[in-house]
Design a protein around this motif. Structure first.
Motif: not given
Lengths: 338, 302
Positions: B172-176, B184-194, B201-208
């Motif tokens: 899931x983490x490497x291929x999907x 990508x969001x881990x590297x640069x969250x503001x760019x991804x949200x732009x 939502x993605x952070x919450x899902x990953x935490x879940x």
């Protein structure tokens, strides 16, 4: 002598505080204030010493109670060892006291040497891991430590130099003096050039290194000082309870100490002491109404961390600073009008 | 302290070797699931979830209740994973997300508060006594005999499940697409949200997802271990040791380290029963001194 002159204000404050503490303990007839204050000395030292690491150096240790428990157990075990008390006679108790602190210093040196090089997060959970290791050693070495029952059978407290620690009044004054001396030592540490080096490392370790500070060594020294001070707290608690219990080394004890600091205030020297009192009072009050103290304490922590975002004394300090600034602004405005 | 005879006798007898290896493997697999959750959350969100053990505990208790009501272990395991994931998402949204990027002290304190609250809630709901679920009905089969040793079918199921779930989360983490966005969001969250992606939502899902791994581990552990409030702490500390040995952020490293630790535990309980914890810590200290990035770590996170 220089030290005396530089810190004469702090020494005077400490002396007055000590007199007040002694007066409260000896003046009140019931044992309650004495017991409350003695356990406050122990946990206050735990919190104050942890603040050396967290507040001044930025090393967030989650395993500080290990040194607290180590001091208590080392002291108790030495005093229960017949060979030790018989060969030293009247000097046994002070010797055990010094040896327990020395042992704690050595123990924190070993753990510190492994941990202080690591980054924040690794540091936090390795200190926790080592604490749980000590906890499991205490639990499994039943023949020595009494396992989950704790150090039973009482700790003998033979008199020395006319001080009889089996007597509650003598014990209280002794603990108060030890406590105050340790607080003074920590005051000197934090206000000395060394203390400012610690703050510099907290704010920018790289810069400190560029200025020629051996960051690892300074951190390690701070870790050992802080561990030893926590050990003194453990010795006081062992003297007071005449035993030592594995809960002292449990992770929750460390969490509690961290919360004391946060509750009292990180940026004021005596903040952790206020936190220790506040948490104790909170605990006692909650216990009157419900047996589920942990939920309430947890909720209070969340409120303080997420709501206030700072401790009580930090809050007071900020409020005071703001008020001064508002006053200043008001006078400036009046001047403008004129 | 060392019981050389017992150790030698065990190592030379295939039956004992098989028994100890399977025990070691199931300990290792539980550790692996919990540790990979810790490492996943840390790798992306840069917070150490000190409350991860609580999700392991919740998974175990949810599975227990689901098994008691439905009598079906597979439903119970799913309930454990799902329940832990939902609790994890709630915890992330309400509490942890407020301390992202703050210093470790705040993260530590909110996790401490959460552990206190959850432990007490579990005490209120399920009671403070030890609960035991027992081997589920589906797996009450005669054990396999391998070289004289006994291997209960449930153990095989546990190991297989852990490997499948571990590989699945790695995939899931490497291929999907989900994994790519999260990384990508881990590297640069503001760019991804732009780019029009709701990063929260993605952070919450990953935490879940991380909490679901702990929940599955709890559900798998429920039949073979007793349930008690506070059971999460032991496995949390061990999973930290696993992440240190394996290398922070590396799931294969966590797998390797978990197996090493599991075997140390199971074989150590024969050869040096009083020094099992000590041996684990010694391995960790050696790794920290000689290979501070961990066995398979990339070495940039520290």
């Amino acid at each position: 002598m220089n030290l005396l002159r530089e810190f004469r204000r702090d020494i005077a404050i400490a002396a007055v505080a000590l007199l007040v503490l002694v007066a409260i303990g000896l003046g009140v007839d019931s044992p309650w204030p004495r017991d409350f204050l003695t356990s406050f000395f122990a946990f206050g030292l735990l919190a104050m010493s942890l603040n050396l690491l967290i507040g001044y150096t930025g090393l967030v240790s989650f395993g500080h109670a290990a040194y607290f428990a180590f001091g208590g157990y080392a002291f108790g075990l030495l005093m229960q060892w017949n060979g030790f008390t018989e060969s030293l006679g009247a000097a046994a108790l002070p010797a055990a006291f010094v040896a327990a602190i020395g042992g704690t210093a050595l123990y924190s040196l070993v753990i510190g040497a492994i941990c202080v090089r690591l980054t924040e997060i690794y540091f936090a959970f390795l200190t926790l891991a080592f604490q749980m290791f000590l906890y499991s050693v205490i639990l499994s070495a039943v023949t020595i430590t009494g396992g989950d029952q704790g150090l039973m059978g009482g700790i003998p407290r033979p008199p020395f130099l006319g001080i009889d620690l089996a007597d509650p009044h003598h014990r209280y004054v002794f603990c108060a003096v030890v406590f105050m001396v340790c607080i003074l030592i920590m005051r000197v540490v934090t206000e000395s050039p060394f203390g400012y080096t610690l703050r510099m490392i907290r704010d920018n370790a790289q810069r400190a290194a560029f200025l020629g500070v051996n960051v690892t060594r300074v951190k390690l020294i701070c870790f050992v000082v802080s561990g030893s001070m926590a050990g003194v707290g453990g010795v006081i608690l062992a003297l007071f309870t005449s035993g030592a219990y594995p809960e002292w080394a449990f992770w929750a004890q460390s969490g509690e100490a961290i919360f004391m600091i946060m509750l009292g205030g990180l940026n004021v020297f005596v903040g952790p002491l206020l936190g220790a009192v506040a948490l104790r009072v909170l605990n006692d009050v909650v216990q009157m109404y419900t047996s589920h103290t942990e939920i309430v304490i947890g909720a209070v922590i969340l409120f303080v961390v997420l709501g206030l975002r700072r401790g009580l004394l930090d809050f007071a300090l900020d409020w005071w600073v703001e008020r001064q600034q508002a006053k200043l602004a008001a006078t400036n405005r009046e001047d403008d009008k004129r | 302290m060392l019981e050389i005879d017992a150790l030698a006798a065990c190592l030379s007898s295939p039956a004992c070797l098989v028994n100890q290896t399977t025990t070691g493997l199931i300990i290792g697999m539980l550790l692996f699931l919990v540790a990979s959750g810790v490492t996943l959350i840390f790798g992306v969100l840069h917070v150490i979830n000190f409350a991860h053990g609580s999700f392991y505990m919740l998974g175990a208790y949810f599975a227990y209740t689901a098994y008691i009501t439905t009598g079906n272990y597979f439903v119970a395991a799913a309930a454990g994973a799902l329940g832990a994931a939902i609790c994890g998402i709630v915890f992330e949204r309400l509490i942890i997300s407020r301390v992202y990027g703050q210093n470790v002290l705040m993260q530590l304190l909110v996790c401490y508060a959460f552990i206190l609250i959850v432990d007490d809630l579990v005490k209120i709901i399920w009671g403070a006594e030890y609960l035991s679920m027992g081997i589920p009905a589906e797996f009450r089969l005669p054990p396999y005999r391998i070289a004289g040793g006994f291997v209960p079918p449930f153990y095989l199921f546990m190991v297989a499940m852990a490997v499948i779930i571990g590989l699945g989360s790695l995939w899931i983490v490497t291929r999907t697409r989900f994994g790519k966005i999260v990384r990508a969001a881990a590297h640069n969250a503001s760019m991804v949200s732009a780019l029009g992606i709701r990063v929260q939502l993605y952070f919450a899902a990953l935490f879940g997802l991380g909490c679901a791994l702990a929940g599955v581990a709890g559900a798998l552990a429920a039949p073979v271990r007793s349930l008690t409030p506070g059971m999460g702490l032991g496995i949390l500390v061990e999973s930290f040791i696993v992440t240190v040995i394996g290398g922070m952020g590396s799931i294969p490293g966590a797998f390797l380290a978990a197996i090493i630790l599991g075997l140390t535990r199971s074989i150590g309980s024969v050869g040096f029963p009083l020094f099992v914890d000590g041996a684990m810590f010694m391995i960790m200290a050696l790794v920290l001194i000689f290979r501070p990035t961990g066995l398979l770590g990339q070495g940039t996170l520290r």
